[in-house]
Write an enzyme that holds these catalytic residues in place. Structure first.
Site, PDB file in Angstrom:
ATOM      1  N   TYR A 169      27.475 -20.544  -5.642  1.00  0.00           N
ATOM      2  CA  TYR A 169      27.513 -20.572  -4.186  1.00  0.00           C
ATOM      3  C   TYR A 169      28.816 -21.209  -3.721  1.00  0.00           C
ATOM      4  O   TYR A 169      29.341 -22.133  -4.350  1.00  0.00           O
ATOM      5  CB  TYR A 169      26.340 -21.385  -3.632  1.00  0.00           C
ATOM      6  CG  TYR A 169      24.999 -20.723  -3.795  1.00  0.00           C
ATOM      7  CD1 TYR A 169      24.553 -19.782  -2.871  1.00  0.00           C
ATOM      8  CD2 TYR A 169      24.169 -21.043  -4.869  1.00  0.00           C
ATOM      9  CE1 TYR A 169      23.306 -19.177  -3.011  1.00  0.00           C
ATOM     10  CE2 TYR A 169      22.926 -20.440  -5.013  1.00  0.00           C
ATOM     11  CZ  TYR A 169      22.508 -19.507  -4.089  1.00  0.00           C
ATOM     12  OH  TYR A 169      21.279 -18.892  -4.228  1.00  0.00           O
ATOM     13  N   GLU A 219      13.555 -14.676  -1.549  1.00  0.00           N
ATOM     14  CA  GLU A 219      12.746 -15.770  -2.079  1.00  0.00           C
ATOM     15  C   GLU A 219      11.736 -16.212  -1.037  1.00  0.00           C
ATOM     16  O   GLU A 219      11.938 -16.031   0.166  1.00  0.00           O
ATOM     17  CB  GLU A 219      13.654 -16.945  -2.468  1.00  0.00           C
ATOM     18  CG  GLU A 219      12.910 -18.104  -3.115  1.00  0.00           C
ATOM     19  CD  GLU A 219      13.834 -19.132  -3.762  1.00  0.00           C
ATOM     20  OE1 GLU A 219      13.333 -20.060  -4.418  1.00  0.00           O
ATOM     21  OE2 GLU A 219      15.068 -19.001  -3.612  1.00  0.00           O
ATOM     22  N   GLN A 249      20.716 -14.836   0.814  1.00  0.00           N
ATOM     23  CA  GLN A 249      19.533 -14.030   0.574  1.00  0.00           C
ATOM     24  C   GLN A 249      19.429 -12.942   1.637  1.00  0.00           C
ATOM     25  O   GLN A 249      20.225 -12.914   2.565  1.00  0.00           O
ATOM     26  CB  GLN A 249      18.284 -14.890   0.558  1.00  0.00           C
ATOM     27  CG  GLN A 249      18.243 -15.843  -0.611  1.00  0.00           C
ATOM     28  CD  GLN A 249      16.932 -16.601  -0.693  1.00  0.00           C
ATOM     29  OE1 GLN A 249      15.970 -16.317  -0.007  1.00  0.00           O
ATOM     30  NE2 GLN A 249      16.911 -17.621  -1.536  1.00  0.00           N
ATOM     31  N   ASN A 284      14.134 -19.172 -14.218  1.00  0.00           N
ATOM     32  CA  ASN A 284      15.236 -19.248 -13.263  1.00  0.00           C
ATOM     33  C   ASN A 284      15.798 -20.665 -13.245  1.00  0.00           C
ATOM     34  O   ASN A 284      15.030 -21.630 -13.179  1.00  0.00           O
ATOM     35  CB  ASN A 284      14.748 -18.887 -11.854  1.00  0.00           C
ATOM     36  CG  ASN A 284      15.767 -19.268 -10.782  1.00  0.00           C
ATOM     37  OD1 ASN A 284      16.761 -18.578 -10.591  1.00  0.00           O
ATOM     38  ND2 ASN A 284      15.538 -20.384 -10.098  1.00  0.00           N
ATOM     39  N   GLU A 285      17.101 -20.790 -13.308  1.00  0.00           N
ATOM     40  CA  GLU A 285      17.774 -22.090 -13.229  1.00  0.00           C
ATOM     41  C   GLU A 285      17.062 -23.136 -14.077  1.00  0.00           C
ATOM     42  O   GLU A 285      16.764 -24.244 -13.611  1.00  0.00           O
ATOM     43  CB  GLU A 285      17.918 -22.539 -11.770  1.00  0.00           C
ATOM     44  CG  GLU A 285      18.840 -21.632 -10.970  1.00  0.00           C
ATOM     45  CD  GLU A 285      19.246 -22.195  -9.608  1.00  0.00           C
ATOM     46  OE1 GLU A 285      18.747 -23.278  -9.224  1.00  0.00           O
ATOM     47  OE2 GLU A 285      20.066 -21.558  -8.933  1.00  0.00           O
ATOM     48  N   GLU A 325      22.553 -14.753  -7.964  1.00  0.00           N
ATOM     49  CA  GLU A 325      22.602 -15.597  -6.758  1.00  0.00           C
ATOM     50  C   GLU A 325      24.067 -15.875  -6.450  1.00  0.00           C
ATOM     51  O   GLU A 325      24.757 -16.539  -7.232  1.00  0.00           O
ATOM     52  CB  GLU A 325      21.830 -16.911  -6.942  1.00  0.00           C
ATOM     53  CG  GLU A 325      20.321 -16.733  -7.034  1.00  0.00           C
ATOM     54  CD  GLU A 325      19.546 -18.031  -7.016  1.00  0.00           C
ATOM     55  OE1 GLU A 325      20.027 -19.013  -6.396  1.00  0.00           O
ATOM     56  OE2 GLU A 325      18.451 -18.073  -7.624  1.00  0.00           O
TER      57      GLU A 325
END
Length: 501
Positions: free
Chosen positions: A247, A25, A352, A172-173, A303
């Site tokens: 996460y 990103e 990432q 995204n999201e 992710e």
């Protein structure tokens, strides 16, 4: 003694290479400094891409790379990142650090990076603040081979032939930074936008990724699947994949916790949270099964990884963190889970790639180091494209504090096209080694290769001053007894054993 029982006669599903994908990103020093330094840099590069970074990533057999975000994707306007670099628009990266984004790394640069890596491309489009026309024109610019306004513009900018876009994320999201939408609203927007993500070449189809849930938001998954599949079962909801983001925050979203300063209880709490991935995949998968029982829609965990409090003295918007033996275990646990669910999980992306969150590489000026996570992913590369084998562990205890108990050992097993069986094992204990007897059903095998990532200190990590504190090494603490392999796994270790006839 713990026993790993393998039925090499029962192949369950293919472990798609893209499960071992990565995410880059426009965030902190991931792209700029980490991957891209520009053609005029004193740091060795090819067309602006750091030579050391590209070579290290090629050793991982990176199968797929996702770009440009993340939250950045839904504020990214692709035309700002094409054409002569001196005329490209500058902007403030409002999500990540409030720094100037000069757009010197854009579509052409991303495609060049993927060319150098030899990997598939995953482009994430802007649904949150962009238009249908903007997304449609981007796809045309990248993939149309013929005469059209966008194809002509691409040629004017120096690239005659179209590129391959293997995967395209439509937003995204969108439940959060991508627009704070309800599942039904997003799903209807998804149906509209994806219509104009054209497959201009039927021989090179673009696989479409629909925005899925954050962690355990099963309400989102239900709402999106129901709306997308309404009167569109024949098109499996117009999607090829549904995403999932998760996460590991040891101390929760607000505090997160240190990447290097933690005690034994926090070690087990962190690994317990990593193991939660199994429940998330199972429960979201159950909802998907209601609408897609044939599993035509893959789950895309694009992710995942550990997210700690950033390193002291660094820009909090850059999400720079260290990477210890604990992260090696998080990677080993998570990848074993993905392998075990490879009937549904078809794509994943570690967040990432460089200098951000649970990255595989860290850079500082012209220096580069490999993290413990890098070495685990290097070992696990042998699972890419292999067949998952039926396997189970018996005779293992749970360890850790009552609230955060974990199994002492996790595993997954696959067989490649050459008949080589790859066994990956994790010992989650910080205190004791564990003997595991590996039982195969088809007679004796010989060990072709055995490797390990470990350190007796659970806080061990690589620095620019000491870059090899945690590295991949040969593993020899095993013996063959009565046709079975007995391996002694050190505390806090990730082990790979490859066997063949």
């Amino acid at each position: 003694m713990a026993k790993l029982i393998i039925n090499e006669n029962k192949e369950l599903s293919t472990i798609e290479p893209e499960i071992y994908g990565h995410f880059s990103e426009h965030l902190g020093r991931c792209i700029y400094e980490g991957i891209y330094v520009g053609e005029n840099s004193d740091i060795p590069n090819v067309n602006g891409m750091r030579t050391d970074v590209v070579e290290a990533l090629k050793e991982l057999k990176v199968p797929m790379l996702r770009w440009p975000g993340g939250c950045f994707a839904d504020e990214y306007h692709w035309k700002d990142g094409i054409g002569p670099k001196e005329t490209r628009k500058k902007m403030i990266n409002t999500h990540w650090g409030g720094v100037v984004e000069d757009n010197s790394f854009g579509t052409h640069e991303f495609m060049e990076l993927c060319r150098q890596l030899g990997c598939k491309t995953y482009v994430n489009g802007n649904l949150g603040s962009g238009t249908v026309q903007e997304m449609s024109e981007w796809v045309e610019y990248m993939t149309f081979n013929g005469i059209s306004p966008m194809a002509d513009l691409r040629k004017e900018n120096g690239h005659e032939e179209p590129w391959n876009v293997n995967f395209f994320g439509v937003g995204n999201e969108n439940w959060g930074c991508g627009g704070n939408m309800t599942p039904e609203f997003y799903a209807n927007e998804y149906r509209r936008y994806q219509t104009y993500v054209r497959n201009y070449d039927p021989e090179k189809p673009i696989k479409k990724v629909c925005c899925g849930a954050n962690v355990d938001d099963y309400f989102w998954t239900e709402g999106v699947m129901k709306t997308c599949f309404s009167h569109a079962e024949w098109a499996h909801g117009f999607m090829d994949y549904l995403s999932l983001h998760y996460y590991v925050h040891p101390e929760g979203w607000e505090i997160k916790g240190s990447s290097t300063d933690f005690d034994g209880d926090v070690w087990y709490k962190t690994l317990n949270k990593a193991l939660h991935m199994d429940e998330l995949i199972t429960r979201h998968g159950t909802i998907m099964d209601k609408y897609d029982p044939e599993k035509k829609v893959g789950m895309c965990v694009d992710e995942w990884g550990a997210w700690y409090t950033c390193e002291p003295g660094t820009n909090p918007g850059f999400l720079y963190q260290q990477n210890t033996v604990r992260d090696a275990l998080i990677a080993g646990i998570t990848l074993n889970i993905f392998n075990k669910h490879s009937d549904r999980v078809k794509i994943a992306a570690l967040a990432q790639m460089v200098n951000v969150l649970q990255s595989v590489l860290l850079t500082e000026g012209d220096k580069m180091i490999k993290t413990p996570t890098y070495h685990v992913m290097h070992m696990y590369r042998h699972h890419q494209g292999a067949k998952l084998l039926e396997s189970s562990v018996t005779g293992i205890d749970e360890i850790g504090p009552d609230e955060w108990k974990v199994p002492k050992v996790t595993e997954s097993v696959s067989k490649d096209k050459d008949g080589v069986i790859t066994i990956t094992l994790n010992n989650l204990s910080i205190e004791a080694a564990e003997e595991v007897e590996i039982q195969l059903s088809n007679g004796e095998y010989k060990v072709a290769e055995s490797r390990i990532v470990t350190n007796s200190d659970m806080h061990a990590h690589n620095t620019f001053e000491a870059p090899e504190e945690v590295v991949e090494k040969d593993f020899a603490d095993y013996e063959v007894k009565n046709g079975n392999i007995v391996a002694k796994l050190p505390a806090n270790s990730v082990v790979e054993i490859r066997v063949q006839k």
